[in-house]
Design a protein around this motif. Structure first.
Motif, PDB file in Angstrom:
ATOM      1  N   LYS A   6       0.855  -1.194   0.000  1.00 47.42           N
ATOM      2  CA  LYS A   6       0.000   0.000   0.000  1.00 47.42           C
ATOM      3  C   LYS A   6       0.884   1.235   0.000  1.00 47.42           C
ATOM      4  CE  LYS A   6      -3.919   2.216   2.311  1.00 47.42           C
ATOM      5  NZ  LYS A   6      -4.708   2.265   1.060  1.00 47.42           N
ATOM      6  N   VAL A   7       0.683   2.078  -0.989  1.00 48.57           N
ATOM      7  CA  VAL A   7       1.426   3.327  -1.131  1.00 48.57           C
ATOM      8  C   VAL A   7       0.440   4.477  -0.954  1.00 48.57           C
ATOM      9  CG1 VAL A   7       2.781   4.751  -2.716  1.00 48.57           C
ATOM     10  CG2 VAL A   7       3.104   2.269  -2.689  1.00 48.57           C
ATOM     11  N   SER A   8       0.766   5.397  -0.043  1.00 40.78           N
ATOM     12  CA  SER A   8      -0.157   6.491   0.273  1.00 40.78           C
ATOM     13  C   SER A   8       0.541   7.833   0.160  1.00 40.78           C
ATOM     14  CB  SER A   8      -0.706   6.331   1.700  1.00 40.78           C
ATOM     15  OG  SER A   8      -1.388   5.104   1.847  1.00 40.78           O
ATOM     16  N   ASP A   9      -0.018   8.722  -0.655  1.00 35.98           N
ATOM     17  CA  ASP A   9       0.444  10.110  -0.795  1.00 35.98           C
ATOM     18  C   ASP A   9       1.961  10.180  -1.014  1.00 35.98           C
ATOM     19  OD1 ASP A   9       0.020  12.857  -0.965  1.00 35.98           O
ATOM     20  OD2 ASP A   9       0.468  13.161   1.158  1.00 35.98           O
ATOM     21  N   LEU A  10       2.465   9.343  -1.891  1.00 37.31           N
ATOM     22  CA  LEU A  10       3.908   9.264  -2.126  1.00 37.31           C
ATOM     23  C   LEU A  10       4.388  10.487  -2.905  1.00 37.31           C
ATOM     24  CD1 LEU A  10       6.495   7.493  -1.916  1.00 37.31           C
ATOM     25  CD2 LEU A  10       5.890   6.579  -4.171  1.00 37.31           C
ATOM     26  N   ARG A  11       5.412  11.130  -2.348  1.00 35.20           N
ATOM     27  CA  ARG A  11       6.044  12.282  -2.986  1.00 35.20           C
ATOM     28  C   ARG A  11       7.557  12.068  -3.005  1.00 35.20           C
ATOM     29  NH1 ARG A  11       2.432  16.705  -3.225  1.00 35.20           N
ATOM     30  NH2 ARG A  11       0.451  16.167  -2.207  1.00 35.20           N
ATOM     31  N   PHE A  32      -1.855   4.055  -4.121  1.00 32.62           N
ATOM     32  CA  PHE A  32      -2.431   2.836  -4.700  1.00 32.62           C
ATOM     33  C   PHE A  32      -2.129   1.670  -3.775  1.00 32.62           C
ATOM     34  CE2 PHE A  32       1.878   3.163  -6.328  1.00 32.62           C
ATOM     35  CZ  PHE A  32       2.384   1.873  -6.224  1.00 32.62           C
ATOM     36  N   GLY A  33      -2.821   0.564  -3.994  1.00 34.20           N
ATOM     37  CA  GLY A  33      -2.565  -0.668  -3.260  1.00 34.20           C
ATOM     38  C   GLY A  33      -2.608  -1.844  -4.213  1.00 34.20           C
ATOM     39  N   ILE A  34      -1.906  -2.924  -3.847  1.00 33.85           N
ATOM     40  CA  ILE A  34      -1.889  -4.131  -4.662  1.00 33.85           C
ATOM     41  C   ILE A  34      -2.150  -5.321  -3.752  1.00 33.85           C
ATOM     42  CG2 ILE A  34      -0.687  -5.445  -6.442  1.00 33.85           C
ATOM     43  CD1 ILE A  34       1.298  -3.162  -6.732  1.00 33.85           C
ATOM     44  N   ALA A  35      -3.094  -6.160  -4.127  1.00 29.14           N
ATOM     45  CA  ALA A  35      -3.414  -7.355  -3.350  1.00 29.14           C
ATOM     46  C   ALA A  35      -2.577  -8.530  -3.824  1.00 29.14           C
ATOM     47  CB  ALA A  35      -4.908  -7.679  -3.494  1.00 29.14           C
ATOM     48  N   ALA A  36      -2.497  -9.558  -3.005  1.00 24.99           N
ATOM     49  CA  ALA A  36      -1.817 -10.785  -3.402  1.00 24.99           C
ATOM     50  C   ALA A  36      -2.477 -11.352  -4.657  1.00 24.99           C
ATOM     51  CB  ALA A  36      -1.876 -11.804  -2.267  1.00 24.99           C
ATOM     52  N   VAL A 218      -5.263  -0.533 -13.627  1.00 24.99           N
ATOM     53  CA  VAL A 218      -4.277   0.305 -14.313  1.00 24.99           C
ATOM     54  C   VAL A 218      -4.373   1.731 -13.784  1.00 24.99           C
ATOM     55  CG1 VAL A 218      -3.600   1.303 -16.542  1.00 24.99           C
ATOM     56  CG2 VAL A 218      -4.335  -1.092 -16.424  1.00 24.99           C
ATOM     57  N   ALA A 219      -3.194   2.354 -13.621  1.00 29.51           N
ATOM     58  CA  ALA A 219      -3.125   3.794 -13.361  1.00 29.51           C
ATOM     59  C   ALA A 219      -2.307   4.433 -14.475  1.00 29.51           C
ATOM     60  CB  ALA A 219      -2.490   4.074 -12.002  1.00 29.51           C
ATOM     61  N   VAL A 220      -2.808   5.525 -15.015  1.00 34.58           N
ATOM     62  CA  VAL A 220      -2.095   6.292 -16.041  1.00 34.58           C
ATOM     63  C   VAL A 220      -1.464   7.492 -15.357  1.00 34.58           C
ATOM     64  CG1 VAL A 220      -2.290   7.525 -18.228  1.00 34.58           C
ATOM     65  CG2 VAL A 220      -3.759   5.539 -17.781  1.00 34.58           C
TER      66      VAL A 220
END
Length: 275
Positions: A6-11, A32-36, A218-220
């Protein structure tokens, strides 16, 4: 499904100069987050910030703000970053330069195992299992990287990423240096491994068609910020943002007349984009 990463407000900022100089921010609060067992595709043009996200997840660049959480544990100190090195692995873009040409394949695959304390016999058995996992012959371990094709080298790179049984693999443009038929086989291999082992992938690419083939979501990204997110089908079949439509139009088609139309439409969208 619970999120493995889980990545939150990454700068992330680069380029601070002098005592009072300010860094130039290249990532502007992405989350964003990624599940198993899930693949999160990250797509954008060169310089968009997608590789910086991958490097931050790998612990190769330090965020200026935000959090990265692996299996519920924030990765915010040196001890936890050492743990990250085992549980998050990477497959690089270029299979010709990512493997040490002076080492045999067995040495390349066993090196991370030995570093983490596995004895030689157990490491040799693990190498044999890894070669089988990526559909390479058992005698491949005695050979050198120069003896393999680009697709085979990328299979070796995938085996190396699997060696420590990671929870997450960052795939940084892993098929962009390969021809189309080899690309498809490598993507199918990654999907098969994921179905078997339940690994989460952060899949980075500039090619929406490749991302759609393997990704669940997907994230663009453009200029360090997400402009559109959704399922692979939503983003590639019904894009909401002009930048995403431009990426789709950048893919070549065999019909020259249709290709000219797509190029003109792409230029129109670029001209209409805000500064």
């Amino acid at each position: 499904m619970s999120e493995v990463l889980k990545v939150s407000d990454l700068r992330v900022g680069f380029g601070r100069r002098g005592l009072f100089g300010k860094a130039v921010e290249v990532l502007h609060g992405v989350s964003f987050g990624i599940a198993a067992g899930e693949t999160f595709g990250l797509v954008g043009e060169s310089g968009s910030g997608k590789t910086t996200i991958g490097r931050a997840v790998l612990g190769l660049v330090a965020p200026s703000a935000g959090t990265i959480v692996l299996n519920g544990v924030p990765i915010d100190d040196l001890r936890r970053r050492r743990r990250l090195a085992r549980e998050v692995q990477v497959v690089f873009q270029d299979p010709y330069t990512s493997l040490n040409p002076a080492m045999t394949i067995e040495d390349i695959l066993s090196e991370p195992l030995r570093v983490h304390g596995m004895e030689r016999g157990a490491a040799a058995r693990r190498v044999a299992d890894l070669l089988d996992r990526v559909a390479l012959p058992a005698d491949a371990g005695r050979r050198y990287p120069r003896e393999f094709s680009g697709g085979q080298r990328q299979r070796i790179a995938i085996a190396r990423a699997l060696s420590l049984e990671p929870r997450v693999i960052v795939c940084d443009e892993p098929v962009s240096a390969l021809d189309l038929s080899t690309q498809a086989r490598i993507l199918d291999l990654l999907i098969e491994i994921q179905d078997t082992l339940g690994i989460a992938y952060l899949f980075i690419s500039h090619d929406l068609a490749v991302v759609r083939h393997i990704s669940h979501r997907v994230a663009v990204i453009n200029k360090g910020a997400f402009v559109e997110t959704g399922t692979a089908a939503q983003v590639t079949e019904d894009p909401a943002h002009p930048y995403t439509r431009r990426l789709l139009l950048a893919a070549p088609v065999p019909d020259p007349a249709r290709q000219r139309e797509r190029r003109a439409e792409r230029h129109r969208l670029a001209d209409a984009a805000p500064a």
